[in-house]
Design an enzyme around this catalytic site. Sequence first.
Site, mmCIF file in Angstrom:
data_model
loop_
_atom_site.group_PDB
_atom_site.id
_atom_site.type_symbol
_atom_site.label_atom_id
_atom_site.label_comp_id
_atom_site.label_asym_id
_atom_site.label_seq_id
_atom_site.Cartn_x
_atom_site.Cartn_y
_atom_site.Cartn_z
ATOM 1 N N LYS A 79 0.840 -1.201 0.000
ATOM 2 C CA LYS A 79 0.000 0.000 0.000
ATOM 3 C C LYS A 79 0.878 1.255 0.000
ATOM 4 O O LYS A 79 2.093 1.178 0.246
ATOM 5 C CB LYS A 79 -0.931 -0.048 1.216
ATOM 6 C CG LYS A 79 -1.924 -1.222 1.173
ATOM 7 C CD LYS A 79 -2.776 -1.276 2.431
ATOM 8 C CE LYS A 79 -3.768 -2.430 2.384
ATOM 9 N NZ LYS A 79 -4.572 -2.526 3.634
ATOM 10 N N TYR A 132 -12.052 -3.550 -3.266
ATOM 11 C CA TYR A 132 -12.626 -3.607 -1.919
ATOM 12 C C TYR A 132 -14.160 -3.669 -1.939
ATOM 13 O O TYR A 132 -14.806 -3.278 -0.960
ATOM 14 C CB TYR A 132 -12.153 -2.407 -1.093
ATOM 15 C CG TYR A 132 -10.765 -2.584 -0.502
ATOM 16 C CD1 TYR A 132 -10.406 -3.744 0.189
ATOM 17 C CD2 TYR A 132 -9.807 -1.576 -0.600
ATOM 18 C CE1 TYR A 132 -9.145 -3.903 0.739
ATOM 19 C CE2 TYR A 132 -8.532 -1.723 -0.054
ATOM 20 C CZ TYR A 132 -8.218 -2.890 0.624
ATOM 21 O OH TYR A 132 -6.961 -3.035 1.182
ATOM 22 N N ASN A 179 -1.751 -0.398 7.429
ATOM 23 C CA ASN A 179 -1.217 -1.732 7.747
ATOM 24 C C ASN A 179 -0.363 -2.326 6.617
ATOM 25 O O ASN A 179 -0.103 -3.524 6.576
ATOM 26 C CB ASN A 179 -2.333 -2.672 8.206
ATOM 27 C CG ASN A 179 -3.392 -2.893 7.144
ATOM 28 O OD1 ASN A 179 -3.260 -2.410 6.019
ATOM 29 N ND2 ASN A 179 -4.430 -3.629 7.487
ATOM 30 N N HIS A 214 -1.799 -5.600 1.378
ATOM 31 C CA HIS A 214 -3.005 -6.396 1.141
ATOM 32 C C HIS A 214 -2.555 -7.767 0.652
ATOM 33 O O HIS A 214 -1.569 -7.859 -0.090
ATOM 34 C CB HIS A 214 -3.896 -5.763 0.071
ATOM 35 C CG HIS A 214 -4.937 -6.717 -0.432
ATOM 36 N ND1 HIS A 214 -6.134 -6.919 0.226
ATOM 37 C CD2 HIS A 214 -4.929 -7.570 -1.485
ATOM 38 C CE1 HIS A 214 -6.819 -7.848 -0.423
ATOM 39 N NE2 HIS A 214 -6.115 -8.264 -1.461
ATOM 40 N N GLU A 253 -8.934 -10.866 -7.863
ATOM 41 C CA GLU A 253 -7.998 -9.754 -7.678
ATOM 42 C C GLU A 253 -6.862 -9.795 -8.699
ATOM 43 O O GLU A 253 -6.419 -8.747 -9.179
ATOM 44 C CB GLU A 253 -7.435 -9.797 -6.246
ATOM 45 C CG GLU A 253 -8.509 -9.498 -5.197
ATOM 46 C CD GLU A 253 -8.056 -9.780 -3.767
ATOM 47 O OE1 GLU A 253 -6.866 -10.144 -3.567
ATOM 48 O OE2 GLU A 253 -8.879 -9.634 -2.846
HETATM 49 O O1 CDP Z 1 -6.510 -6.506 4.570
HETATM 50 P P1 CDP Z 1 -7.264 -7.589 5.304
HETATM 51 O O2 CDP Z 1 -7.847 -8.628 4.391
HETATM 52 O O3 CDP Z 1 -6.439 -8.189 6.409
HETATM 53 O O4 CDP Z 1 -8.481 -6.869 6.053
HETATM 54 P P2 CDP Z 1 -9.985 -6.557 5.612
HETATM 55 O O5 CDP Z 1 -10.861 -6.846 6.745
HETATM 56 O O6 CDP Z 1 -10.302 -7.206 4.296
HETATM 57 O O7 CDP Z 1 -9.981 -4.970 5.404
HETATM 58 C C1 CDP Z 1 -9.400 -4.387 4.273
HETATM 59 C C2 CDP Z 1 -8.578 -3.193 4.691
HETATM 60 O O8 CDP Z 1 -9.441 -2.157 5.152
HETATM 61 C C3 CDP Z 1 -7.601 -3.445 5.840
HETATM 62 O O9 CDP Z 1 -6.384 -4.008 5.426
HETATM 63 C C4 CDP Z 1 -7.412 -2.021 6.375
HETATM 64 O O10 CDP Z 1 -6.485 -1.314 5.550
HETATM 65 C C5 CDP Z 1 -8.789 -1.417 6.184
HETATM 66 N N1 CDP Z 1 -9.589 -1.472 7.418
HETATM 67 C C6 CDP Z 1 -9.636 -0.360 8.228
HETATM 68 O O11 CDP Z 1 -9.008 0.664 7.923
HETATM 69 N N2 CDP Z 1 -10.388 -0.376 9.385
HETATM 70 C C7 CDP Z 1 -11.074 -1.485 9.731
HETATM 71 N N3 CDP Z 1 -11.785 -1.489 10.850
HETATM 72 C C8 CDP Z 1 -11.022 -2.623 8.927
HETATM 73 C C9 CDP Z 1 -10.269 -2.592 7.763
HETATM 74 MG MG MG Z 2 -9.443 -8.635 3.097
#
Ligand code: CDP
Ligand code: MG
Length: 137
Positions: A9, A49, A112, A115, A126
């Site tokens: 990212k 997303y 974080n 992805h 994707e």
């Molecule tokens: O990236 P990952 O699959 O681990 O997490 P996700 O639940 O699919 O969420 C996608 C992305 O949204 C996360 O990697 C975060 O960058 C963001 N996110 C966030 O900013 N705040 C949250 N409460 C949950 C997700």
């Molecule tokens: Mg995810």
Amino acid sequence: METTLVLIKPGGVQRNLIGEITRRVEARQLKVVGLKLVNASRATVEEHYAEHKGKGFFEDVVNYLCSGPVVAMAVQGTNAIKAIRTMMGATNPLEATPGTVRGDFALTIDDNLTHSSSDPEAAGRELTLWFPEGTVG
Ligand code: CDP
Ligand code: MG
């Protein structure tokens, strides 16, 4: 054999972590079969997303992914999807184990760093989205 998508990212690119993250992928004996630095379009990121549309963080995460260049990487290997997810660590860096990318380099969920595809269906979708031209694997 699986292929999965990794995104570094904008925060990871800005912090010069492209090499460190790619090094970890390669050290695991996984193969990089697609690699590019891109300014992602909002349409691409919103599609990426789509499962999160309507959630509180959707606009913020889309804005974040569009805020600077991202590295898109296609990674291939045995059990690559799970291996990469585990390597990146929990979504919330505070819960990510030390030794993971997020556990070593991130502090907040909104920054974080990476992805990675969550399952084979997501990986296929994707990879088509980010590598419509195909990969070399
Ligand atoms: O990236 P990952 O699959 O681990 O997490 P996700 O639940 O699919 O969420 C996608 C992305 O949204 C996360 O990697 C975060 O960058 C963001 N996110 C966030 O900013 N705040 C949250 N409460 C949950 C997700
Ligand atoms: Mg995810």
